[in-house]
Design a protein around this motif. Structure first.
Motif, PDB file in Angstrom:
ATOM      1  N   HIS A 115       0.813  -1.217   0.000  1.00  0.00           N
ATOM      2  CA  HIS A 115       0.000   0.000   0.000  1.00  0.00           C
ATOM      3  C   HIS A 115       0.846   1.266   0.000  1.00  0.00           C
ATOM      4  O   HIS A 115       0.613   2.181  -0.798  1.00  0.00           O
ATOM      5  N   HIS A 116       1.825   1.345   0.882  1.00  0.00           N
ATOM      6  CA  HIS A 116       2.620   2.570   0.958  1.00  0.00           C
ATOM      7  C   HIS A 116       3.516   2.767  -0.259  1.00  0.00           C
ATOM      8  O   HIS A 116       3.762   3.904  -0.665  1.00  0.00           O
ATOM      9  N   THR A 117       3.992   1.690  -0.827  1.00  0.00           N
ATOM     10  CA  THR A 117       4.874   1.808  -1.994  1.00  0.00           C
ATOM     11  C   THR A 117       4.086   2.091  -3.256  1.00  0.00           C
ATOM     12  O   THR A 117       4.507   2.882  -4.103  1.00  0.00           O
ATOM     13  N   PHE A 118       2.935   1.436  -3.387  1.00  0.00           N
ATOM     14  CA  PHE A 118       2.155   1.524  -4.628  1.00  0.00           C
ATOM     15  C   PHE A 118       0.768   2.133  -4.351  1.00  0.00           C
ATOM     16  O   PHE A 118      -0.249   1.573  -4.745  1.00  0.00           O
ATOM     17  N   THR A 119       0.745   3.262  -3.706  1.00  0.00           N
ATOM     18  CA  THR A 119      -0.527   3.873  -3.312  1.00  0.00           C
ATOM     19  C   THR A 119      -1.423   4.144  -4.523  1.00  0.00           C
ATOM     20  O   THR A 119      -1.030   4.841  -5.453  1.00  0.00           O
ATOM     21  N   ASN A 120      -2.637   3.553  -4.486  1.00  0.00           N
ATOM     22  CA  ASN A 120      -3.641   3.711  -5.546  1.00  0.00           C
ATOM     23  C   ASN A 120      -3.161   3.246  -6.923  1.00  0.00           C
ATOM     24  O   ASN A 120      -3.631   3.730  -7.953  1.00  0.00           O
ATOM     25  N   ILE A 121      -2.222   2.306  -6.919  1.00  0.00           N
ATOM     26  CA  ILE A 121      -1.780   1.693  -8.177  1.00  0.00           C
ATOM     27  C   ILE A 121      -2.564   0.395  -8.369  1.00  0.00           C
ATOM     28  O   ILE A 121      -2.445  -0.538  -7.566  1.00  0.00           O
ATOM     29  N   ILE A 122      -3.365   0.336  -9.405  1.00  0.00           N
ATOM     30  CA  ILE A 122      -4.242  -0.809  -9.654  1.00  0.00           C
ATOM     31  C   ILE A 122      -3.406  -2.064  -9.892  1.00  0.00           C
ATOM     32  O   ILE A 122      -2.460  -2.060 -10.674  1.00  0.00           O
ATOM     33  N   GLY A 123      -3.770  -3.125  -9.186  1.00  0.00           N
ATOM     34  CA  GLY A 123      -3.061  -4.383  -9.325  1.00  0.00           C
ATOM     35  C   GLY A 123      -1.933  -4.566  -8.333  1.00  0.00           C
ATOM     36  O   GLY A 123      -1.388  -5.655  -8.196  1.00  0.00           O
ATOM     37  N   LYS A 124      -1.594  -3.491  -7.629  1.00  0.00           N
ATOM     38  CA  LYS A 124      -0.524  -3.539  -6.631  1.00  0.00           C
ATOM     39  C   LYS A 124      -1.029  -3.212  -5.228  1.00  0.00           C
ATOM     40  O   LYS A 124      -0.693  -3.892  -4.262  1.00  0.00           O
ATOM     41  N   ILE A 222     -11.281   4.467   4.563  1.00  0.00           N
ATOM     42  CA  ILE A 222     -11.790   4.856   3.248  1.00  0.00           C
ATOM     43  C   ILE A 222     -11.537   6.328   2.949  1.00  0.00           C
ATOM     44  O   ILE A 222     -11.474   6.727   1.784  1.00  0.00           O
ATOM     45  N   THR A 223     -11.376   7.144   3.990  1.00  0.00           N
ATOM     46  CA  THR A 223     -11.151   8.570   3.761  1.00  0.00           C
ATOM     47  C   THR A 223      -9.737   8.859   3.258  1.00  0.00           C
ATOM     48  O   THR A 223      -9.472   9.930   2.717  1.00  0.00           O
ATOM     49  N   ASN A 224      -8.841   7.905   3.425  1.00  0.00           N
ATOM     50  CA  ASN A 224      -7.429   8.147   3.137  1.00  0.00           C
ATOM     51  C   ASN A 224      -7.134   8.339   1.656  1.00  0.00           C
ATOM     52  O   ASN A 224      -6.370   9.218   1.269  1.00  0.00           O
ATOM     53  N   HIS A 225      -7.731   7.490   0.806  1.00  0.00           N
ATOM     54  CA  HIS A 225      -7.368   7.486  -0.611  1.00  0.00           C
ATOM     55  C   HIS A 225      -8.534   7.265  -1.566  1.00  0.00           C
ATOM     56  O   HIS A 225      -8.417   7.548  -2.757  1.00  0.00           O
TER      57      HIS A 225
END
Length: 326
Positions: A115-124, A222-225
């Motif tokens: 999560h921290h490395t690939f924030t909001n990256i689909i598939g990661k 849920i509010t985070n991203h």
């Protein structure tokens, strides 16, 4: 203003140096021990409440205990409290596996790395792959689900504890982390005791406390991203750390009650930019970071809780996976 990657990296180095100069990377062992004492006191009070208070009070107390434990375990896994990496890690097993009932190593892999490395990256980023990809279209769901996903999403949050527990147990078995599995079994003593003491009322109490935790934790995460930009995996390498985290993270405005309710994760931008900085310092870090970002015309997203939940509702209502609308 559009910055180049080189400019972003230079600006982040400058910003991080300012945060460190303000002492906001300092470890906080005294605060840590105070947090530990609060959690242990809540554990004792919750157990006492089983036979002393109404079952509804017991459910609320246990849910609150697990939630406060969640925040402490989160901080320990990020190594925020102590200078010693081993000390943070060792104690985190107590709070994650024993008190919370969720695998510490599973959490570190899912949250710290993916999560921290690939924030909001689909598939990661597993955090945006909720309900098996229901809301980003990576798995098939019937049309009726997506028609009402903006409504169904909210009660589904109450199931988070069960989902996390299943995933973490499967993880430790797959990895053959038998010591962690043994620690997880200790956590079973609480629900077993509640059911033994209260019978069928105890079953309802146990279910209630986990549903309450799921609702609370879901309301926080849920509010985070959610509702912010998401990117395909091939886009990831185009971003610097500063640009990715600021475009995909949202802060929640509010006073001390908001900061308590969200466990410091209301300052999500700063938590992602400086994950090893203790949450006790993040409000001060937010003041510095927001001022810096506004000065250099860098994206910095903030909203009230109501604005955020409304934005998420409309995001879910208006952004349905097209592949599953047939």
């Amino acid at each position: 203003m559009k910055h180049t990657n080189e400019e972003f990296n230079f600006l982040f180095a400058e910003l991080k140096a300012e945060i460190k100069a303000a002492g906001l990377y300092a470890k906080c062992p005294r605060r840590a021990y105070a947090e530990f004492a609060i959690v242990i006191a809540l554990v004792v009070l919750s157990i006492y409440s089983v036979t002393a208070f109404h079952p509804v009070i017991t459910a609320v107390l246990f849910a609150t205990t697990v939630m406060r434990t969640t925040f402490v375990a989160h901080d320990l896994i990020h190594r925020q409290y102590f200078s010693s990496r081993d000390k943070n890690k060792s104690i985190s097993y107590l709070f994650a596996n024993v008190f919370m009932g969720i695998s510490r190593s599973w959490w570190e892999n899912k949250h710290n790395f993916l999560h921290h490395t690939f924030t909001n990256i689909i598939g990661k980023d597993m955090d945006i792959d909720a309900a098996g990809g229901a809301f980003i279209g990576t798995h098939f769901y019937p049309k009726w689900f997506h028609t009402y996903q903006h409504i169904l999403f909210w009660p589904m949050l109450t199931l988070l504890y069960g989902v996390f527990w299943v995933q973490s147990v499967a993880w430790v078995i797959q990895k053959k982390y038998w010591g962690e599995l043994a620690l997880l079994t200790i956590n079973f003593m609480a629900p077993v005791y509640i059911i033994y003491a209260l019978g069928w009322v105890g079953v309802a109490t146990v279910i209630g406390m986990y549903l309450l935790w799921g609702a609370w934790f879901g309301a926080v995460i849920i509010t985070n991203h959610l509702g912010l930009e998401m990117f395909p995996e091939e886009k990831y390498k185009e971003f610097t750390w500063l640009e990715l985290q600021n475009r995909t993270s949202r802060n929640i405005r509010g006073g001390w009650l908001i900061h308590w309710f969200y466990g410091g994760l209301n300052t999500q931008v700063e938590h992602h930019l400086y994950p090893k900085a203790a949450r006790f310092y993040l409000l001060k870090a937010a003041t510095i970071t927001e001022k810096f970002c506004l000065k250099h015309e860098i994206t910095y997203i903030t909203a009230t809780p109501w604005e955020t939940y409304t934005e998420i509702y409309h995001f879910l209502k208006n952004t349905r996976p097209k592949a599953n609308q047939a």
